[in-house]
Scaffold this motif. Structure first.
Motif, mmCIF file in Angstrom:
data_model
loop_
_atom_site.group_PDB
_atom_site.id
_atom_site.type_symbol
_atom_site.label_atom_id
_atom_site.label_comp_id
_atom_site.label_asym_id
_atom_site.label_seq_id
_atom_site.Cartn_x
_atom_site.Cartn_y
_atom_site.Cartn_z
ATOM 1 N N LYS A 177 37.466 -12.025 -7.129
ATOM 2 C CA LYS A 177 36.657 -13.197 -7.458
ATOM 3 C C LYS A 177 35.863 -13.011 -8.744
ATOM 4 C CE LYS A 177 36.082 -14.323 -2.560
ATOM 5 N NZ LYS A 177 35.101 -14.444 -1.444
ATOM 6 N N GLY A 178 35.958 -11.821 -9.346
ATOM 7 C CA GLY A 178 35.232 -11.549 -10.570
ATOM 8 C C GLY A 178 33.769 -11.232 -10.360
ATOM 9 N N GLU A 179 33.384 -10.909 -9.125
ATOM 10 C CA GLU A 179 31.990 -10.596 -8.832
ATOM 11 C C GLU A 179 31.602 -9.193 -9.278
ATOM 12 O OE1 GLU A 179 31.463 -11.307 -4.701
ATOM 13 O OE2 GLU A 179 31.855 -13.468 -4.833
ATOM 14 N N ILE A 180 32.580 -8.310 -9.440
ATOM 15 C CA ILE A 180 32.338 -6.988 -10.002
ATOM 16 C C ILE A 180 33.345 -6.754 -11.118
ATOM 17 C CG2 ILE A 180 31.400 -6.026 -7.865
ATOM 18 C CD1 ILE A 180 34.072 -4.704 -7.343
ATOM 19 N N THR A 181 32.990 -5.908 -12.077
ATOM 20 C CA THR A 181 33.863 -5.656 -13.214
ATOM 21 C C THR A 181 34.964 -4.665 -12.844
ATOM 22 O OG1 THR A 181 32.522 -3.817 -14.035
ATOM 23 C CG2 THR A 181 31.906 -6.037 -14.746
ATOM 24 N N ASN A 182 35.943 -4.552 -13.721
ATOM 25 C CA ASN A 182 37.022 -3.593 -13.485
ATOM 26 C C ASN A 182 36.497 -2.160 -13.485
ATOM 27 O OD1 ASN A 182 39.860 -2.928 -13.159
ATOM 28 N ND2 ASN A 182 39.790 -2.164 -15.266
ATOM 29 N N GLY A 183 35.533 -1.888 -14.364
ATOM 30 C CA GLY A 183 34.938 -0.550 -14.394
ATOM 31 C C GLY A 183 34.209 -0.221 -13.107
ATOM 32 N N GLU A 184 33.475 -1.190 -12.563
ATOM 33 C CA GLU A 184 32.787 -0.967 -11.282
ATOM 34 C C GLU A 184 33.786 -0.738 -10.152
ATOM 35 O OE1 GLU A 184 28.724 -3.626 -11.924
ATOM 36 O OE2 GLU A 184 30.576 -4.591 -11.225
ATOM 37 N N TRP A 185 34.875 -1.493 -10.175
ATOM 38 C CA TRP A 185 35.904 -1.331 -9.141
ATOM 39 C C TRP A 185 36.527 0.064 -9.215
ATOM 40 C CZ3 TRP A 185 37.977 -2.142 -4.753
ATOM 41 C CH2 TRP A 185 39.336 -1.971 -4.518
ATOM 42 N N ARG A 186 36.778 0.541 -10.407
ATOM 43 C CA ARG A 186 37.344 1.882 -10.568
ATOM 44 C C ARG A 186 36.379 2.965 -10.077
ATOM 45 N NH1 ARG A 186 41.804 2.574 -13.826
ATOM 46 N NH2 ARG A 186 42.634 0.668 -14.790
ATOM 47 N N ARG A 187 35.098 2.778 -10.328
ATOM 48 C CA ARG A 187 34.119 3.772 -9.882
ATOM 49 C C ARG A 187 33.983 3.770 -8.367
ATOM 50 N NH1 ARG A 187 30.887 6.173 -13.457
ATOM 51 N NH2 ARG A 187 29.158 6.372 -11.994
ATOM 52 N N ILE A 188 34.148 2.609 -7.746
ATOM 53 C CA ILE A 188 34.106 2.536 -6.288
ATOM 54 C C ILE A 188 35.310 3.243 -5.684
ATOM 55 C CG2 ILE A 188 34.271 0.952 -4.320
ATOM 56 C CD1 ILE A 188 32.636 -1.055 -5.974
ATOM 57 N N ARG A 189 36.475 3.043 -6.268
ATOM 58 C CA ARG A 189 37.704 3.650 -5.737
ATOM 59 C C ARG A 189 37.749 5.157 -5.924
ATOM 60 N NH1 ARG A 189 43.046 1.142 -7.757
ATOM 61 N NH2 ARG A 189 43.817 1.713 -5.692
ATOM 62 N N SER A 190 37.155 5.631 -7.000
ATOM 63 C CA SER A 190 37.193 7.065 -7.318
ATOM 64 C C SER A 190 35.770 7.597 -7.399
ATOM 65 C CB SER A 190 37.923 7.297 -8.649
ATOM 66 O OG SER A 190 39.240 6.775 -8.606
ATOM 67 N N ASN A 191 35.338 8.290 -6.337
ATOM 68 C CA ASN A 191 33.944 8.732 -6.321
ATOM 69 C C ASN A 191 33.748 10.109 -5.696
ATOM 70 O OD1 ASN A 191 34.472 8.127 -3.669
ATOM 71 N ND2 ASN A 191 32.672 6.836 -3.363
ATOM 72 N N GLN A 192 34.850 10.861 -5.431
ATOM 73 C CA GLN A 192 34.642 12.153 -4.781
ATOM 74 C C GLN A 192 35.836 13.076 -4.995
ATOM 75 O OE1 GLN A 192 34.971 12.176 -0.396
ATOM 76 N NE2 GLN A 192 35.486 9.987 -0.549
ATOM 77 N N PHE A 193 35.600 14.346 -4.736
ATOM 78 C CA PHE A 193 36.672 15.342 -4.673
ATOM 79 C C PHE A 193 36.184 16.470 -3.783
ATOM 80 C CE2 PHE A 193 34.050 16.482 -8.277
ATOM 81 C CZ PHE A 193 33.934 17.858 -8.212
ATOM 82 N N TRP A 194 37.104 17.245 -3.241
ATOM 83 C CA TRP A 194 36.715 18.324 -2.342
ATOM 84 C C TRP A 194 37.758 19.431 -2.367
ATOM 85 C CZ3 TRP A 194 39.476 19.323 2.316
ATOM 86 C CH2 TRP A 194 40.436 18.375 2.643
ATOM 87 N N SER A 195 37.345 20.582 -1.854
ATOM 88 C CA SER A 195 38.229 21.746 -1.839
ATOM 89 C C SER A 195 37.945 22.574 -0.591
ATOM 90 C CB SER A 195 38.006 22.596 -3.097
ATOM 91 O OG SER A 195 38.806 23.766 -3.056
ATOM 92 N N ARG A 196 39.019 23.004 0.067
ATOM 93 C CA ARG A 196 38.895 23.826 1.268
ATOM 94 C C ARG A 196 38.703 25.289 0.916
ATOM 95 N NH1 ARG A 196 44.068 23.845 3.488
ATOM 96 N NH2 ARG A 196 44.739 23.238 1.396
ATOM 97 N N GLY A 197 38.010 26.003 1.794
ATOM 98 C CA GLY A 197 37.838 27.433 1.620
ATOM 99 C C GLY A 197 39.017 28.208 2.179
ATOM 100 N N ASP A 198 39.084 29.484 1.819
ATOM 101 C CA ASP A 198 40.181 30.342 2.265
ATOM 102 C C ASP A 198 39.627 31.745 2.488
ATOM 103 O OD1 ASP A 198 42.474 31.807 2.697
ATOM 104 O OD2 ASP A 198 43.621 30.819 1.123
ATOM 105 N N LYS A 199 39.737 32.238 3.720
ATOM 106 C CA LYS A 199 39.225 33.572 4.027
ATOM 107 C C LYS A 199 39.932 34.643 3.217
ATOM 108 C CE LYS A 199 37.786 32.570 8.778
ATOM 109 N NZ LYS A 199 37.944 32.945 10.205
ATOM 110 N N SER A 200 41.235 34.471 3.009
ATOM 111 C CA SER A 200 42.000 35.480 2.279
ATOM 112 C C SER A 200 41.617 35.550 0.806
ATOM 113 C CB SER A 200 43.504 35.202 2.407
ATOM 114 O OG SER A 200 43.841 33.959 1.807
#
Length: 344
Positions: free
Chosen positions: A85-108
């Motif tokens: 509907k154009g209520e948010i910009t394309n840049g705002e939409w991209r920031r909503i979709r991409s907002n995190q990253f993570w990594s698992r630990g490894d005992k070895s």
């Protein structure tokens, strides 16, 4: 930081589409490594995030809340409609979709290779792997009450999972997860139990002795839980759990809880819809169970079916001073006393 988020989330969406096409996981991991310039551990974590999203989508399909896993919208359907509907910009939409990253630990590998926590002069720092033997360092602030536990874990068995998430205020939150040994159970059902009946407006409790005789009752009034925003509501849930577990410890009795789930998809009216949507019953149960286990208090969950009806029709006649929710809390012990006694 933003570049890692972009590659991680883009890779997760790519992997999700490949999973929907029934492509083998190993082939997806190889594609993610090549297309998004990620090492093998990043690629495995990316695919694991996509697989978790796919499993969640399948559950939504089973309950009829989603037509197909392919219909899942990364970033949320509501935000997608706002973008349409154009209520948010394309840049705002991209920031909503991409907002995190993570990594698992490894005992070895002696911890976490991609997101490693290292002590600094005043606090800690987070080492982020951005390439082959290339790292970025970010200052990491850990609340004082968690530092002793984190230091003890890092000095003994430094295996942990780290998730970095960007908030709406453009500040980054870091969530650290690791396995911790629970204390030995010190409070059981030898002396009786405390039944808890959970409700959106408050929590009722009833204390009984080992023979099921009522010793005390009470009501924890929490009307704000119905209307508070998420951050405030999470804080209230923690305070409620702490108060209930504190009661169990002071009386030296285990807890008996319900596992009631509100039915979703039904229209109860505007006011009740808001109450049921905000009353995160499972999260309150999880908070109480987690707090009880951390303090060595026995806990049992029972079927709450018709507990209010039984409490009102049977036990309120014997104990007229009991409110209906307090009678329901008393019912949990009275319904299965022998099953609870075996938990000592």
């Amino acid at each position: 930081m933003e570049e890692i988020i972009r590659r991680f989330e883009s890779g997760a969406r790519y992997a999700y589409a490949r999973i929907c096409d029934s492509i083998p996981i190993l082939d997806i991991e190889k594609d993610v490594m090549q297309k998004f310039d990620l090492n093998s551990r990043w690629a495995k974590d990316v695919v694991m995030r996509a697989k978790a999203a796919y499993d969640g989508a399948e559950k939504l399909v089973e309950t009829g809340r989603l037509e197909s896993p392919r219909k899942l919208i990364w970033g949320g359907r509501k935000n997608f409609e706002c973008r349409s509907k154009g209520e948010i910009t394309n840049g705002e939409w991209r920031r909503i979709r991409s907002n995190q990253f993570w990594s698992r630990g490894d005992k070895s590998k002696n911890g976490n290779l991609n997101l490693r926590i290292e002590p600094a002069e005043d606090n800690y720092q987070l080492r982020i792997t951005i390439g082959t033997r290339q790292w970025e360092y970010c200052q990491l602030w850990i609340p004082e009450k968690f530092r002793a536990m984190l230091n003890a874990h890092l000095n003994t068995e430094p295996c942990y999972t780290v998730r970095v998430k960007r908030g709406k205020d453009d500040r980054y939150s870091v969530f650290i997860t690791f396995d911790a040994e629970l204390p030995t159970q010190s409070v059981g059902f030898k002396e009786g139990a405390i039944g808890i009946d959970l409700n959106p407006s408050g929590q009722a409790w009833a204390e009984v002795n080992v023979h099921g005789q009522l010793l005390g009752k009470g009501w924890i009034n929490t009307p704000e839980l119905q209307y508070a925003r998420r951050g405030r509501r999470d804080w209230l849930i923690g305070q409620i759990a702490h108060q209930i577990v504190g009661l169990a410890r002071s009386e030296g009795k285990g807890l008996v809880l319900e596992w009631l789930k509100f039915k979703r998809g039904e229209n109860h009216g505007r006011k009740l819809n808001r109450i049921f949507n905000n009353f995160t019953h499972n999260r309150l149960i999880e908070a109480i169970v987690r707090e009880a286990k951390q303090q060595g208090i026995a806990i049992k969950q029972v079927n709450p079916a018709f507990s209010s009806v039984i409490g009102r029709m049977k036990y309120q006649e014997v104990y007229p001073h009991l409110a209906v929710h307090e009678a329901a809390a008393y019912t949990y012990w009275a319904a299965e006393p022998y099953a609870l006694l075996t938990c000592r």
